[in-house]
Every structure is written in structure tokens, then in C-alpha cells.
Design a protein around this motif. Structure first.
Motif, PDB file in Angstrom:
ATOM      1  N   ALA A 180      -6.920  -8.239  -8.610  1.00 33.55           N
ATOM      2  CA  ALA A 180      -7.802  -8.072  -7.451  1.00 33.55           C
ATOM      3  C   ALA A 180      -8.015  -9.398  -6.736  1.00 33.55           C
ATOM      4  CB  ALA A 180      -9.138  -7.474  -7.881  1.00 33.55           C
ATOM      5  N   ALA A 181      -8.210 -10.470  -7.497  1.00 31.95           N
ATOM      6  CA  ALA A 181      -8.397 -11.792  -6.897  1.00 31.95           C
ATOM      7  C   ALA A 181      -7.170 -12.212  -6.107  1.00 31.95           C
ATOM      8  CB  ALA A 181      -8.718 -12.823  -7.976  1.00 31.95           C
ATOM      9  N   CYS A 182      -5.984 -11.966  -6.678  1.00 29.91           N
ATOM     10  CA  CYS A 182      -4.734 -12.335  -6.021  1.00 29.91           C
ATOM     11  C   CYS A 182      -4.544 -11.543  -4.733  1.00 29.91           C
ATOM     12  CB  CYS A 182      -3.577 -12.081  -6.977  1.00 29.91           C
ATOM     13  SG  CYS A 182      -1.963 -12.607  -6.371  1.00 29.91           S
ATOM     14  N   THR A 227      -0.838  -9.406 -11.447  1.00 31.43           N
ATOM     15  CA  THR A 227      -0.374 -10.712 -10.996  1.00 31.43           C
ATOM     16  C   THR A 227      -1.474 -11.721 -11.198  1.00 31.43           C
ATOM     17  OG1 THR A 227       0.981  -9.651  -9.311  1.00 31.43           O
ATOM     18  CG2 THR A 227       0.564 -11.999  -9.043  1.00 31.43           C
ATOM     19  N   ASP A 228      -1.160 -12.843 -11.802  1.00 34.53           N
ATOM     20  CA  ASP A 228      -2.138 -13.913 -11.987  1.00 34.53           C
ATOM     21  C   ASP A 228      -2.138 -14.775 -10.744  1.00 34.53           C
ATOM     22  OD1 ASP A 228      -3.619 -16.135 -12.673  1.00 34.53           O
ATOM     23  OD2 ASP A 228      -2.930 -16.124 -14.752  1.00 34.53           O
ATOM     24  N   ALA A 269      -4.429 -12.905  -0.813  1.00 35.69           N
ATOM     25  CA  ALA A 269      -3.299 -12.597   0.075  1.00 35.69           C
ATOM     26  C   ALA A 269      -3.780 -11.968   1.379  1.00 35.69           C
ATOM     27  CB  ALA A 269      -2.327 -11.655  -0.643  1.00 35.69           C
ATOM     28  N   PHE A 270      -4.757 -11.082   1.281  1.00 37.79           N
ATOM     29  CA  PHE A 270      -5.251 -10.418   2.485  1.00 37.79           C
ATOM     30  C   PHE A 270      -5.940 -11.412   3.411  1.00 37.79           C
ATOM     31  CE2 PHE A 270      -7.960  -7.761   5.103  1.00 37.79           C
ATOM     32  CZ  PHE A 270      -7.142  -6.687   5.402  1.00 37.79           C
ATOM     33  N   GLY A 298     -15.487 -15.708  -6.931  1.00 34.59           N
ATOM     34  CA  GLY A 298     -15.752 -16.877  -6.108  1.00 34.59           C
ATOM     35  C   GLY A 298     -15.020 -18.107  -6.614  1.00 34.59           C
ATOM     36  N   ALA A 299     -14.977 -18.271  -7.938  1.00 36.48           N
ATOM     37  CA  ALA A 299     -14.278 -19.418  -8.514  1.00 36.48           C
ATOM     38  C   ALA A 299     -12.785 -19.347  -8.224  1.00 36.48           C
ATOM     39  CB  ALA A 299     -14.526 -19.473 -10.016  1.00 36.48           C
ATOM     40  N   ARG A 300     -12.217 -18.144  -8.285  1.00 30.48           N
ATOM     41  CA  ARG A 300     -10.795 -17.970  -7.972  1.00 30.48           C
ATOM     42  C   ARG A 300     -10.515 -18.314  -6.509  1.00 30.48           C
ATOM     43  NH1 ARG A 300      -7.075 -15.770 -11.806  1.00 30.48           N
ATOM     44  NH2 ARG A 300      -8.126 -16.043 -13.795  1.00 30.48           N
ATOM     45  N   LEU A 301     -11.362 -17.855  -5.626  1.00 29.28           N
ATOM     46  CA  LEU A 301     -11.169 -18.147  -4.212  1.00 29.28           C
ATOM     47  C   LEU A 301     -11.334 -19.640  -3.928  1.00 29.28           C
ATOM     48  CD1 LEU A 301     -13.013 -15.118  -2.583  1.00 29.28           C
ATOM     49  CD2 LEU A 301     -10.548 -15.557  -2.575  1.00 29.28           C
TER      50      LEU A 301
END
Length: 222
Positions: A207-209, A7-8, A213-214, A42-45
Motif C-alpha cells: 500500500a505504501a509503495c 512490493t517493498d 507511485a500515485f 508517514g515514515a515511509r512517505l
């Protein structure tokens, strides 16, 4: 819970909303990785509305114990934690020592919470024991069942690419360094297995997604 489809996180409808609860996320790298290894996650978050910060430590050289006091000082305000490999063990050790720390949720990436067979294999060989340094003991023993206040989720990989497979005998799925079975600690809030190697977890959109979510809901799924 085992997640089996990539999932992106950029497609998530939640990304436009600000996180409820802590926005601050402390990022911890693995034993031989620099703090910069957490930059992609970190950039994704950050794009999802969180405020990531990297906590750097000398994993093999100084040992986890030397990092725990400094880490506790960084965990003194409400936050979540995203930790790769050894970093997850250090975080949970800190939270056991100081259970009042205001950490709401922790996501571990490929952390051998039940102890690492690969680390045991390295430690038994004179020529390779030095690469683990003072982290050898904590990597081999893992953690007791989790009973702390923080909600803990674990994302494991099942793509067996890594040097760890030459030092530990893995039964079942593994990420090349850590077996999935070594990540299934009693007391976890949630657990997911994805198609990624140990280092690949650091650059996995899935993993980022799941981590996002968590931190939002305390679960990897709906």
C-alpha cells in the motif's frame, strides 16, 4: 488495475529522486483510529522524499461536518492526501465544497466510497448504532461519482479479517470491514486491490509503495 504482488517500497528506484509536484502529504486516519495510526505510512512517505503531516479529527464523536472546515484550512497550500476509511469520505466532501483547494492527488485506503453495508448494519441495531455516532450518515451514503479536479486513487484490501463482516453481508472480495465493490466509485483515476485487511492497509508495504507511485505519477502502475 488490480495489484497482485507485494512490493517493498524501499526497493523502488524512484525513492532516491525528489517528488515532482507537491511534497506535502496530509494524512487522515479512520473513524476509530488515532492520528498515530498513520505514523508507519508517514515514515515511509518521508523516506521517499515527501513531507507528511497528520490531520486528527473526532470521527464518531463530533461527526465529519465538524472536521471539514478545519480540514479546508489545512488544504490551503499545494499538497496530496492519503486517507484511511472514513478519512477519504471527509476529504472528498471537503473538495466538493471547495473545489478550488490546491489538492493534486488523493489516495484512499479501504474507503467505502459507494457506501458501507457494515455501517448500515451497525446503524440498524440500537445497541451498536452509537459507535458510529455522527459519522453514520456519511458512511452509509458514500460519495457521488467523482468529478473534481484532484486525481483520486483507491487501494482496497481483500483479506477478510475484521468485525465488519458480522454486520454487513459482503458479496465478493472484502477486507473484513469494506467490500471491494464498495470502493469502486466512478470517476477514480486508478484502483488497486491488495492482500490486506482493513486495518492492515495501514501497515502494508505494498500500500505504501502504491501510494507513493500515485503521488508521483497519478497511477498505481507504470
Amino acid at each position: 488495475m488490480d495489484s497482485r504482488t507485494d512490493t517493498d517500497p524501499r526497493s523502488s528506484p524512484e525513492r532516491a529522486a525528489k517528488p515532482r509536484g507537491p511534497r506535502r502529504v496530509l494524512l487522515l486516519h479512520g473513524i476509530w483510529m488515532p492520528g498515530a495510526s498513520m505514523a508507519w505510512l508517514g515514515a515511509r512517505l518521508s523516506a521517499a522524499g515527501f513531507e507528511p503531516e497528520v490531520f486528527g479529527y473526532a470521527g464518531a464523536a463530533a461527526g465529519p461536518e465538524a472536521s471539514i472546515a478545519r480540514l479546508m484550512a489545512r488544504l490551503d497550500t499545494p499538497c496530496h492526501v492519503l486517507a484511511h476509511s472514513l478519512g477519504g469520505l471527509i476529504v472528498l466532501d471537503a473538495l466538493r465544497e471547495q473545489p478550488q483547494l490546491p489538492v493534486r492527488r488523493v489516495v484512499c485506503l479501504g474507503t467505502p466510497l459507494c457506501g458501507s453495508a457494515a455501517a448500515g448494519g451497525l446503524a440498524r441495531k440500537a445497541w451498536s448504532a452509537a459507535v458510529l455516532g455522527r459519522a453514520a450518515e456519511v458512511l452509509q451514503r458514500g460519495c457521488p461519482p467523482w468529478q473534481g479536479a484532484a486525481q483520486v486513487g483507491l487501494i482496497a484490501g481483500r483479506t477478510p479479517h475484521g468485525l465488519g463482516r458480522f454486520f454487513g453481508r459482503f458479496e465478493g472480495e472484502n477486507d473484513g470491514t469494506v467490500a471491494v465493490a464498495e470502493t469502486r466509485l466512478p470517476g477514480l483515476r486508478d484502483h488497486a486491490v491488495i492482500d490486506a485487511s482493513h486495518s492492515g492497509l495501514l501497515f502494508s508495504a505494498q500500500a505504501a509503495c502504491l501510494a507513493e507511485a500515485f503521488f508521483r505519477r497519478g497511477r498505481f502502475g507504470d
